[in-house]
Design an enzyme around this catalytic site. Structure first.
Site, PDB file in Angstrom:
ATOM      1  N   TRP A  65      52.498  40.461  42.391  1.00 49.81           N
ATOM      2  CA  TRP A  65      52.525  41.253  41.427  1.00 49.81           C
ATOM      3  C   TRP A  65      51.090  41.622  40.761  1.00 49.81           C
ATOM      4  O   TRP A  65      51.169  42.310  39.838  1.00 49.81           O
ATOM      5  CB  TRP A  65      53.499  40.552  40.554  1.00 49.81           C
TER       6      TRP A  65
ATOM      7  N   PRO B 140      57.949  43.979  47.899  1.00 44.63           N
ATOM      8  CA  PRO B 140      57.125  43.816  46.850  1.00 44.63           C
ATOM      9  C   PRO B 140      57.603  42.786  45.624  1.00 44.63           C
ATOM     10  O   PRO B 140      58.876  42.406  45.872  1.00 44.63           O
ATOM     11  CB  PRO B 140      56.734  45.111  46.045  1.00 44.63           C
ATOM     12  N   ALA B 141      56.836  42.386  45.065  1.00 43.55           N
ATOM     13  CA  ALA B 141      57.237  41.202  43.872  1.00 43.55           C
ATOM     14  C   ALA B 141      58.136  41.857  43.241  1.00 43.55           C
ATOM     15  O   ALA B 141      58.130  43.062  42.800  1.00 43.55           O
ATOM     16  CB  ALA B 141      56.057  40.799  43.075  1.00 43.55           C
TER      17      ALA B 141
ATOM     18  N   GLY C  79      49.243  35.782  48.394  1.00 41.91           N
ATOM     19  CA  GLY C  79      50.004  34.984  47.401  1.00 41.91           C
ATOM     20  C   GLY C  79      49.129  33.739  47.312  1.00 41.91           C
ATOM     21  O   GLY C  79      48.044  33.103  47.785  1.00 41.91           O
TER      22      GLY C  79
ATOM     23  N   GLU D  35      46.412  35.920  52.870  1.00 37.90           N
ATOM     24  CA  GLU D  35      45.257  35.942  51.812  1.00 37.90           C
ATOM     25  C   GLU D  35      45.852  35.220  50.769  1.00 37.90           C
ATOM     26  O   GLU D  35      46.704  35.666  49.891  1.00 37.90           O
ATOM     27  CB  GLU D  35      45.152  37.487  51.507  1.00 37.90           C
ATOM     28  N   LEU D  36      45.388  33.826  50.555  1.00 32.77           N
ATOM     29  CA  LEU D  36      45.908  33.050  49.743  1.00 32.77           C
ATOM     30  C   LEU D  36      45.017  32.624  48.444  1.00 32.77           C
ATOM     31  O   LEU D  36      44.291  33.412  48.152  1.00 32.77           O
ATOM     32  CB  LEU D  36      46.222  31.540  50.504  1.00 32.77           C
TER      33      LEU D  36
ATOM     34  N   CYS E  65      43.049  36.713  42.875  1.00 29.49           N
ATOM     35  CA  CYS E  65      42.588  35.584  43.763  1.00 29.49           C
ATOM     36  C   CYS E  65      40.886  35.251  43.719  1.00 29.49           C
ATOM     37  O   CYS E  65      40.560  34.387  43.929  1.00 29.49           O
ATOM     38  CB  CYS E  65      43.109  35.953  45.068  1.00 29.49           C
TER      39      CYS E  65
ATOM     40  N   GLU F 269      43.363  26.441  40.405  1.00 25.18           N
ATOM     41  CA  GLU F 269      43.130  28.135  40.535  1.00 25.18           C
ATOM     42  C   GLU F 269      43.696  28.100  38.910  1.00 25.18           C
ATOM     43  O   GLU F 269      45.041  28.079  38.712  1.00 25.18           O
ATOM     44  CB  GLU F 269      44.169  28.665  41.502  1.00 25.18           C
TER      45      GLU F 269
HETATM   46  C1  SIN Z   1      44.005  39.474  45.064  1.00 20.71           C
HETATM   47  O1  SIN Z   1      43.838  38.855  43.962  1.00 20.71           O
HETATM   48  O2  SIN Z   1      44.322  39.000  45.804  1.00 20.71           O
HETATM   49  C2  SIN Z   1      43.049  40.622  45.267  1.00 20.71           C
HETATM   50  C3  SIN Z   1      41.791  40.950  44.479  1.00 20.71           C
HETATM   51  C4  SIN Z   1      41.123  42.082  45.066  1.00 20.71           C
HETATM   52  O3  SIN Z   1      41.429  42.728  46.026  1.00 20.71           O
HETATM   53  O4  SIN Z   1      39.964  42.324  44.344  1.00 20.71           O
END
Ligand code: SIN
Length: 490
Positions: free
Chosen positions: A160, A185-186, A238, A260-261, A294, A391
């Site tokens: 999201w 999608p979320a 996620g 992509e965690l 992330c 995190e």
């Molecule tokens: C993410 O938070 O997974 C992606 C961040 C970004 O693409 O800059």
């Protein structure tokens, strides 16, 4: 969309409320609500896809694969270019929809639309350059040839926090490679995904190539997308915890996976840094998307001799950030995605204060509403406090002091995560030393914003595997096939 809020969107066809499968919009079913995190009001009711709908999407993607993979790369590129052009032409509407469902300030939301569209433009071009190889053979009567071919049907689950860009950077690479695509999608933010499907259709992307399954049965739909035998590859953005479960589900059919965690990005400020630039870089990297990224700065490590100066300037800059509804002009920080997310952040802050951290700014829910959190700065933090070890995913900056370069590197690397790291320094020897020793997939050097379509995005350790964007981003969607041509006379 009779009976539903039109959200002030000019092109009402962009406001879709059902899954898009095989070029059609699902027409019946039960509904779930999508709400605005800024005020809790219902935006729209969306038809709730179930397991059977997810299976139909996989079947559609499977049936579309032969034609799409055989379509010449330059033809695919033209259709993708149309898609990019349409997304940019509708940037205002798409940004507005995104802010309504996700909360980030409108300017940032429009920025995300351009960021997402850039992946479609990038991969439309890059798909024309899927080169193979010829390799010198060990015998004169043989030739070794390497082809790169699409992996097949790709399934994905997206988060999201970037409702447009996380889909775009997966789907663009998949489609450019000749794969067909299914995304769930979320459920908090399905509208951006559905608007993308509407534009994909207008762009001429054939039925079945891009499918969107919107349903709140995360487990059931997730099982289909990770275990269906017709899916060749699964990709997820996620949390690390969910990623691990999905990887193990994919193991049952040995799917190719890319993940992509989570992250725990250190932002290191050395004593030779340009302090004002470092303050600006840290503010942008920390507080964009209310800290729900992330790659957001998670811990700020500052060399002892400049600690007071940096902390003062940084805290003053954070205090100037305006919090409010992302649709309003001048807002820097919108709502967090939910009240539960606010509570999680509050817990980390309170536990860290109990462990000895000092509250320099914020530290509570913001008066704008129950999903808002004050920009917060904690000082006297140590690397083992909850706010540094976890995190945060919220607008909280823990500041940690260090003495020597080696201490900073050791603290920065002392985490199971390895997505993004940042540091500010001017000494060129130090820049190389530190860049090479940081155990991360991405390092921002004198730069707080590193994401763009031309660069390889991804992490090491428990932050995942595979790369998105860049010339490397196609590799995850391609298989290498070796042809051994024998029986040749010289
Ligand atoms: C993410 O938070 O997974 C992606 C961040 C970004 O693409 O800059």
């Amino acid at each position: 969309m009779s009976g539903q809020n039109n959200l002030g969107v000019n092109d009402q066809q962009l406001l879709r409320n059902s899954s898009y499968i095989n070029g059609s919009w699902q027409s019946a079913g039960t509904y779930f609500s999508v709400t605005n995190p800024a005020n809790g009001t219902q935006l729209i009711q969306v038809i709730n896809a179930d397991i059977e709908t997810a299976e139909l999407a996989v079947e559609a993607a499977k049936n579309a694969l032969a034609l799409w993979s055989a379509t010449p790369a330059n033809e695919r590129a033209k259709l993708m270019r149309n898609w990019f052009d349409l997304m940019m032409a509708h940037q205002d509407d798409l940004g507005r929809i995104l802010t309504f469902e996700q909360g980030k300030p409108l300017a940032e939301a429009k920025g995300e639309i351009a960021y997402g569209a850039a992946f479609i433009e990038w991969f439309a071009e890059e798909g024309k350059r899927v080169y193979g190889d010829t390799i010198p053979a060990p015998a004169n009567d043989k030739r070794i040839i390497v082809l790169k071919q699409p992996v097949g049907v790709v399934a994905s689950i997206t988060p999201w926090n970037f409702p447009n860009a996380m889909i775009a950077r997966k789907a663009a690479a998949a489609l450019a490679a000749g794969c067909t695509f299914v995304v769930r999608p979320a459920t908090q933010t399905p509208l951006s995904a559905l608007a993308m499907a509407e534009l994909a259709e207008r762009a001429g992307i054939p039925a079945g190539v891009f499918n969107v399954v919107v349903g709140d049965d995360a487990k059931g739909i997730g099982k289909v997308l990770t275990q269906h035998p017709d899916i060749a590859k699964f990709t997820f953005t996620g949390s690390t915890a969910t990623g691990k479960k999905l990887i193990s589900q994919c193991a049952t059919t040995v799917k190719k996976v890319s993940m992509e965690l989570g992250g725990n990005a250190p932002f290191i400020v050395f004593d030779d840094a340009d302090i004002d630039a470092a303050v600006q870089g840290a503010i942008t990297s920390k507080y964009r998307n209310a800290g729900q990224t992330c790659v957001c700065t998670n811990r700020i490590l500052v060399q002892q001799s400049i600690l007071d100066t940096f902390t003062k300037k940084f805290t003053e800059a954070a205090a100037k950030l305006t919090v409010g509804d992302g649709q309003l002009a001048g807002v820097d920080i919108g709502p967090m995605i939910s009240k539960a997310a606010v509570n999680d952040v509050q817990q980390l802050v309170q536990k860290s204060i109990a462990a000895g951290a000092n509250l320099a700014l914020g530290g509570a829910q913001h008066q704008a509403g129950e999903c808002f959190y004050q920009p917060t700065v904690l000082t006297q933090v140590t690397n083992d406090m909850p706010v540094a070890a976890n995190e945060i995913f919220g607008p909280v900056s823990p500041i940690i002091a260090f003495k020597q370069e080696a201490d900073a590197i050791a603290m920065a690397n002392d985490t199971e995560y390895g997505l993004a790291a940042y540091f500010y320094a001017r000494d060129i020897g130090r820049i190389w030393r530190v860049a090479e020793q940081l155990n991360y997939g991405m390092v921002g050097i004198n730069e707080g914003i590193i994401s763009n379509a031309a660069a390889p995005f991804g992490g090491v350790k428990q932050s995942g595997n595979g790369r998105e964007g860049s010339k490397y981003g196609l590799d995850d969607y391609l298989e290498i096939k070796y042809l051994c041509l024998g029986g040749l006379d010289r």
